[in-house]
Design an enzyme around this catalytic site. Structure first.
Site, PDB file in Angstrom:
ATOM      1  N   CYS A 129      59.035   8.205  13.289  1.00 44.58           N
ATOM      2  CA  CYS A 129      58.771   7.486  14.529  1.00 44.58           C
ATOM      3  C   CYS A 129      57.280   7.316  14.801  1.00 44.58           C
ATOM      4  O   CYS A 129      56.891   6.614  15.739  1.00 44.58           O
ATOM      5  CB  CYS A 129      59.450   8.199  15.697  1.00 44.58           C
ATOM      6  SG  CYS A 129      61.247   8.014  15.657  1.00 44.58           S
TER       7      CYS A 129
ATOM      8  N   ASP B 293      66.829   3.154  25.792  1.00 43.90           N
ATOM      9  CA  ASP B 293      67.031   3.501  24.390  1.00 43.90           C
ATOM     10  C   ASP B 293      67.930   2.525  23.641  1.00 43.90           C
ATOM     11  O   ASP B 293      67.855   2.433  22.412  1.00 43.90           O
ATOM     12  CB  ASP B 293      67.627   4.915  24.296  1.00 43.90           C
ATOM     13  CG  ASP B 293      66.637   5.958  24.794  1.00 43.90           C
ATOM     14  OD1 ASP B 293      65.599   6.132  24.135  1.00 43.90           O
ATOM     15  OD2 ASP B 293      66.881   6.570  25.849  1.00 43.90           O
TER      16      ASP B 293
ATOM     17  N   ASP C 140      67.318   1.026  14.613  1.00 42.38           N
ATOM     18  CA  ASP C 140      66.157   1.890  14.438  1.00 42.38           C
ATOM     19  C   ASP C 140      65.948   2.131  12.947  1.00 42.38           C
ATOM     20  O   ASP C 140      66.894   2.418  12.218  1.00 42.38           O
ATOM     21  CB  ASP C 140      66.366   3.229  15.151  1.00 42.38           C
ATOM     22  CG  ASP C 140      65.048   3.812  15.641  1.00 42.38           C
ATOM     23  OD1 ASP C 140      64.096   3.864  14.832  1.00 42.38           O
ATOM     24  OD2 ASP C 140      64.967   4.221  16.807  1.00 42.38           O
TER      25      ASP C 140
END
Length: 336
Positions: A16, A49, A66
């Site tokens: 990330c 999110d 993601d």
């Protein structure tokens, strides 16, 4: 025959920590159209999110994607971490995943086929643990290795948990320890010991499935997962969207001991400076430098941060650590 490289040597960033700086992302999204679909319960407006789209009175789809570049060199572990991280967004909204699609970008000619197979196998193993299939996906030839998921889940529309609904008086519960970013920086320098590596893998492959349980609990007001913007960055999002102030107790932060030692020795990630720049004027800290660094540290597949009514907080003690509270006042984050 292709030589076997270190995955992290093929990527300019990892996990990330690859995320765009929040200030850059906000500029990119500035001209996105306002929410125009009445069944779109959660879109881009709160930097939540995942998106949530209602399909009937009892069901809404939670949708997210993601992906990132390697945070570790073991291909199976890379796949596991990336998949766990992607599914976390569904859990953070209170959803339960039901389907995943793989996103694959690999430098053809640089990685042996068996390594790519291991990455995909690692992701599939996590999805199997979550009880869902990887039902397809898309792959491209890219200069750096990339892997992740499109993740779809279901949630009762009445149980959607947002990051924007924290209330003054709430306690803040964090479900995983901090320090993954600093561990990954040490790993890339080949300075991470085996015990710390095992801690990092155990944390980053632990599903945040508790999020689906939080959705059904009274007194759970807001939830987000802590990833690339660090604890302070995601706490700021909760404070800003909720119109409240967040106070974090530096001494209460759950940390990996090895990460604290590394932080005290000056180890930082590239995301540290990015997060600090974004949060200037929004975060106010009197914490020791090492603890402050761990609060800015970008986390990969980090824990959930839940804003919970005080009477409910004791019931969640087995799931995480109380790290602070939500108070009245202008939005901001105090680390003391």
């Amino acid at each position: 025959m292709i030589a076997t490289p270190r995955l992290t040597d093929l990527a300019h960033g990892g996990g990330c920590g690859c995320k765009l700086a929040p200030s850059v992302l906000s500029q990119i999204l500035a001209k996105m159209p306002a929410r125009e679909f009445k069944h779109l319960l959660v879109g881009t407006e709160t930097a939540d999110d995942a998106a949530v789209f209602q399909i009937n009175d009892r069901q809404a789809i939670v949708a997210t994607t993601d992906f990132f570049m390697p945070i570790v060199d073991d291909p199976f572990d890379f796949g596991r971490i990336a998949a766990t991280n992607a599914l976390s967004d569904v859990y953070a909204m209170g959803g339960t995943p039901f389907l995943a699609l793989a996103i694959v970008g690999m430098p053809v000619g640089k990685l042996p086929v068996d390594m790519v197979q291991e990455i995909l196998a690692g992701g599939a193993s996590v999805c199997a643990t979550a009880g869902i299939p990887v039902a397809g996906g898309h792959s491209i030839d890219s200069p750096e290795p990339i892997y992740g998921l499109v993740a779809l889940g279901l949630v009762d529309p009445a149980r959607v948990i947002r990051n924007s609904t924290a209330q003054a008086g709430d306690q803040l519960i964090l479900t995983k320890r901090l320090g993954v970013g600093i561990y990954s920086a040490a790993l890339k320098r080949q300075q991470l010991d085996e015990a710390s590596y095992r801690e990092m893998i155990a944390s980053t492959t632990q599903l945040n499935a508790v999020g689906a349980d939080l959705a059904g609990m009274a007194g759970v007001h807001a939830v987000t997962d802590v990833t690339g913007f660090g604890l302070l960055g995601h706490a700021w999002e909760v404070a800003d969207r909720s119109g409240a102030r967040v106070e974090l107790d530096a001494e209460a932060l759950p940390l990996y001991p090895g990460a604290l030692e590394a932080a005290e020795a000056g180890v930082r990630t590239g995301g540290d400076a990015r997060n600090r720049a974004h949060l200037e004027g929004r975060v106010f800290s009197t914490a020791p430098a090492a603890l402050e660094a761990l609060a800015y540290d970008p986390q990969t597949s980090g824990g959930l941060l839940a804003a919970v009514a005080p009477e409910q907080a004791a019931a969640l003690e087995g799931w995480g650590h109380c790290v602070g509270r939500v108070v009245g006042g202008a939005p901001g984050v105090d680390l003391r």
